[in-house]
Design an enzyme around this catalytic site. Sequence first.
Site, PDB file in Angstrom:
ATOM      1  N   GLY A 103     -20.017 -28.748 -29.551  1.00 58.09           N
ATOM      2  CA  GLY A 103     -21.249 -29.508 -29.798  1.00 58.09           C
ATOM      3  C   GLY A 103     -22.106 -28.911 -30.902  1.00 58.09           C
ATOM      4  CB  ALA A 143     -27.565 -27.024 -48.449  1.00 56.71           C
ATOM      5  CE  LYS A 186     -28.127 -29.274 -52.380  1.00 58.97           C
ATOM      6  NZ  LYS A 186     -26.881 -28.933 -51.699  1.00 58.97           N
TER       7      LYS A 186
HETATM    8  C1  LIG Z   1     -21.964 -18.841 -44.129  1.00 54.75           C
HETATM    9  C2  LIG Z   1     -21.865 -20.324 -43.993  1.00 54.75           C
HETATM   10  C3  LIG Z   1     -22.754 -21.150 -44.679  1.00 54.75           C
HETATM   11  C4  LIG Z   1     -22.643 -22.543 -44.594  1.00 54.75           C
HETATM   12  N1  LIG Z   1     -23.468 -23.340 -45.309  1.00 54.75           N
HETATM   13  C5  LIG Z   1     -23.262 -24.677 -45.330  1.00 54.75           C
HETATM   14  C6  LIG Z   1     -24.067 -25.545 -46.081  1.00 54.75           C
HETATM   15  O1  LIG Z   1     -25.049 -25.142 -46.710  1.00 54.75           O
HETATM   16  N2  LIG Z   1     -23.778 -26.871 -46.083  1.00 54.75           N
HETATM   17  C7  LIG Z   1     -22.733 -27.376 -45.373  1.00 54.75           C
HETATM   18  O2  LIG Z   1     -22.469 -28.575 -45.460  1.00 54.75           O
HETATM   19  N3  LIG Z   1     -21.994 -26.578 -44.580  1.00 54.75           N
HETATM   20  C8  LIG Z   1     -22.229 -25.259 -44.556  1.00 54.75           C
HETATM   21  N4  LIG Z   1     -21.476 -24.471 -43.736  1.00 54.75           N
HETATM   22  C9  LIG Z   1     -20.536 -25.082 -42.804  1.00 54.75           C
HETATM   23  C10 LIG Z   1     -21.297 -25.633 -41.594  1.00 54.75           C
HETATM   24  O3  LIG Z   1     -22.035 -24.597 -40.999  1.00 54.75           O
HETATM   25  C11 LIG Z   1     -20.345 -26.252 -40.585  1.00 54.75           C
HETATM   26  O4  LIG Z   1     -19.513 -27.183 -41.205  1.00 54.75           O
HETATM   27  C12 LIG Z   1     -21.084 -26.984 -39.497  1.00 54.75           C
HETATM   28  O5  LIG Z   1     -22.104 -26.209 -38.947  1.00 54.75           O
HETATM   29  C13 LIG Z   1     -20.142 -27.418 -38.413  1.00 54.75           C
HETATM   30  O6  LIG Z   1     -19.771 -26.367 -37.594  1.00 54.75           O
HETATM   31  P1  LIG Z   1     -18.891 -26.744 -36.314  1.00 54.75           P
HETATM   32  O7  LIG Z   1     -19.633 -27.741 -35.524  1.00 54.75           O
HETATM   33  O8  LIG Z   1     -17.535 -27.079 -36.792  1.00 54.75           O
HETATM   34  O9  LIG Z   1     -18.767 -25.367 -35.529  1.00 54.75           O
HETATM   35  P2  LIG Z   1     -19.836 -24.551 -34.646  1.00 54.75           P
HETATM   36  O10 LIG Z   1     -21.216 -24.713 -35.125  1.00 54.75           O
HETATM   37  O11 LIG Z   1     -19.296 -23.155 -34.564  1.00 54.75           O
HETATM   38  O12 LIG Z   1     -19.767 -25.222 -33.211  1.00 54.75           O
HETATM   39  C14 LIG Z   1     -18.725 -24.939 -32.300  1.00 54.75           C
HETATM   40  C15 LIG Z   1     -19.034 -25.576 -30.963  1.00 54.75           C
HETATM   41  O13 LIG Z   1     -17.924 -25.392 -30.122  1.00 54.75           O
HETATM   42  C16 LIG Z   1     -18.364 -24.958 -28.866  1.00 54.75           C
HETATM   43  N5  LIG Z   1     -17.298 -24.166 -28.233  1.00 54.75           N
HETATM   44  C17 LIG Z   1     -16.529 -23.218 -28.799  1.00 54.75           C
HETATM   45  N6  LIG Z   1     -15.681 -22.697 -27.901  1.00 54.75           N
HETATM   46  C18 LIG Z   1     -15.907 -23.362 -26.747  1.00 54.75           C
HETATM   47  C19 LIG Z   1     -15.345 -23.272 -25.442  1.00 54.75           C
HETATM   48  N7  LIG Z   1     -14.385 -22.391 -25.120  1.00 54.75           N
HETATM   49  N8  LIG Z   1     -15.824 -24.107 -24.505  1.00 54.75           N
HETATM   50  C20 LIG Z   1     -16.808 -25.003 -24.784  1.00 54.75           C
HETATM   51  N9  LIG Z   1     -17.367 -25.122 -25.985  1.00 54.75           N
HETATM   52  C21 LIG Z   1     -16.924 -24.299 -26.948  1.00 54.75           C
HETATM   53  C22 LIG Z   1     -19.621 -24.148 -29.128  1.00 54.75           C
HETATM   54  O14 LIG Z   1     -20.446 -24.050 -27.985  1.00 54.75           O
HETATM   55  C23 LIG Z   1     -20.240 -24.990 -30.244  1.00 54.75           C
HETATM   56  O15 LIG Z   1     -20.983 -26.034 -29.652  1.00 54.75           O
HETATM   57  C24 LIG Z   1     -21.614 -23.089 -43.778  1.00 54.75           C
HETATM   58  C25 LIG Z   1     -20.772 -22.265 -43.047  1.00 54.75           C
HETATM   59  C26 LIG Z   1     -20.884 -20.894 -43.143  1.00 54.75           C
HETATM   60  C27 LIG Z   1     -19.955 -20.025 -42.367  1.00 54.75           C
END
Ligand SMILES: Cc1cc2nc3c(=O)[nH]c(=O)nc-3n(C[C@H](O)[C@H](O)[C@H](O)COP(=O)(O)OP(=O)(O)OC[C@H]3O[C@@H](n4cnc5c(N)ncnc54)[C@H](O)[C@@H]3O)c2cc1C
Length: 503
Positions: free
Chosen positions: A19, A56, A84
């Site tokens: 999430g 961003a 932006k």
């Molecule tokens: C340094 C950095 C800078 C960034 N800057 C940008 C930017 O400026 N612009 C941009 O477009 N993107 C950027 N990104 C990418 C962006 O942060 C991600 O694409 C976005 O936040 C999506 O992350 P996610 O939802 O895939 O993963 P996460 O935010 O890691 O979410 C993972 C989810 O999975 C759940 N989860 C994991 N394991 C389990 C489990 N076993 N059981 C239940 N739930 C679980 C967690 O609770 C969480 O809700 C950046 C990334 C990094 C690393």
Amino acid sequence: MNQYQSNPQSVKRVVIAGGGTAGWMTAACLSKLIGKNIDVTLVESDNIATVGVGEATIPPIRTLHKLLGINEQEFIRETNATFKLGIEFSNWRENEHSYIHSFGMTGKECWAGEFHHFWLRGLEKGITHDFGDYCFELQAAKQNKFGISNQQAINFAYHLDATAYAKYLRKFSEALGAKRVEGKIKYVQKHPQNGFISALALESGAIIEGDLFIDCTGFRGLLIEQALHTGYDDWSHWLPCNTAVTVQTQNTKQPIPYTKSIAHEAGWQWRIPLQHRMGNGLVFCNSFMDIDQATEKLRTSVTGKMINEPRQINFLTGRRRKGWNKNCVAIGLSSGFIEPLESTSIHLIMTAAVRLMRLFPYSGITQSTVDEYNNKLDSELNSIRDFIVMHYKVTNRQDTEFWRHCNAMEIPDTLRHKLDLFKETGRVFLDDGDIFRVDSWTQVLMGQGMYPQQYHHIAAEMDDNELVRFLNAIRTQVMQSVAQLPSHADFVNRYANAIDKAS
Ligand SMILES: Cc1cc2nc3c(=O)[nH]c(=O)nc-3n(C[C@H](O)[C@H](O)[C@H](O)COP(=O)(O)OP(=O)(O)OC[C@H]3O[C@@H](n4cnc5c(N)ncnc54)[C@H](O)[C@@H]3O)c2cc1C
């Protein structure tokens, strides 16, 4: 044998694991746009933090918001967002040099050649105004101005608070019927015959069954990798940065309408201005800088008081070998990470969700559906990768080991071709998956210091006086339009609060 023939069952129950931004963006899309015909369940654990960055964006996010029917003013207020207009790249071409990659169109183009050919001819004739002087969004950014009006189109994206955005989308999705289950996924159950995922087993003992599973569990890729062993293509030989240290700070002045990207001796640093705080991060390659050095560098370079302690995030640039494998689609960080330089990750979440909806396998997953999804993803990722690698390769910087490494590194053939074509002829042609337009390529290529050896001779069709008039008219128009804009900070305040008065 075609593995999908053995799984002809219709798809009704979609289970999203995770999430963060990816999970809730996907849930919002599915529940709003195709939710009448499917059940959407999202499983997330309150005990596993989201990555907490990703603030961003790039302009197509506005199209998605329109599609979802999101009220822009409400969104701006709820997520403490700012506008932006692009990214300022400092110290990238060389130390003490800056340029802006804006979202705007520079000048005007004609059928045969884009504006930069006319600008290059002007340069040859002694007209030395910057390329950016002919771009409305770029000039607005430089002057900290912003406005939305019917008179003057403006191309923009947002800076947003990532945690607030996920919360906002959660409320939005739940109101449309998406079901949220809180709990930690303990293991992933698979069909013994075909290896497809059948259910997520939670620590609480609950079993969440589904027909299609979306892996939004972030870097850990709980379903796509840990359960399905899809594999990962490592791109660190092209994109060497592998660590970030991040911190939030208080604002010391009014938020500006662009992201700052400041190159340093072993990577780069971002500043993302929100209404209530600044997001900061230092991205680096740990072969050339250690975490203590990076943290110290971040601490001493931020402008406001720190709100939290610096946090380290490790990553490996690259991509999951297949975005869609069996009955699992990886969206977000579970599908790979190119790197944050051009804010493309949230965009990729959005395109993945939209592509999935367009190909949604209501009556069963087929090989052709999966192939189509994966092929489109390939071309999208390759073109974004090339655009980002270009920033590291096309630069005069050779002052540190990191920059000498970038200078010497091999680059993808597709990028080599683009660079040669631009250098030798001034031409830029886009690939199928290119999300960056010619304007982006020319602004960044010339910003990074690569100027073509010649321009398209369509530009020589204009006689000298005509060329002067043409260039002057565009520049004057840009300046006049920018002069009419309010300051970005005033506009944000007014815009975000106007909804109170309207409701
Ligand atoms: C340094 C950095 C800078 C960034 N800057 C940008 C930017 O400026 N612009 C941009 O477009 N993107 C950027 N990104 C990418 C962006 O942060 C991600 O694409 C976005 O936040 C999506 O992350 P996610 O939802 O895939 O993963 P996460 O935010 O890691 O979410 C993972 C989810 O999975 C759940 N989860 C994991 N394991 C389990 C489990 N076993 N059981 C239940 N739930 C679980 C967690 O609770 C969480 O809700 C950046 C990334 C990094 C690393």
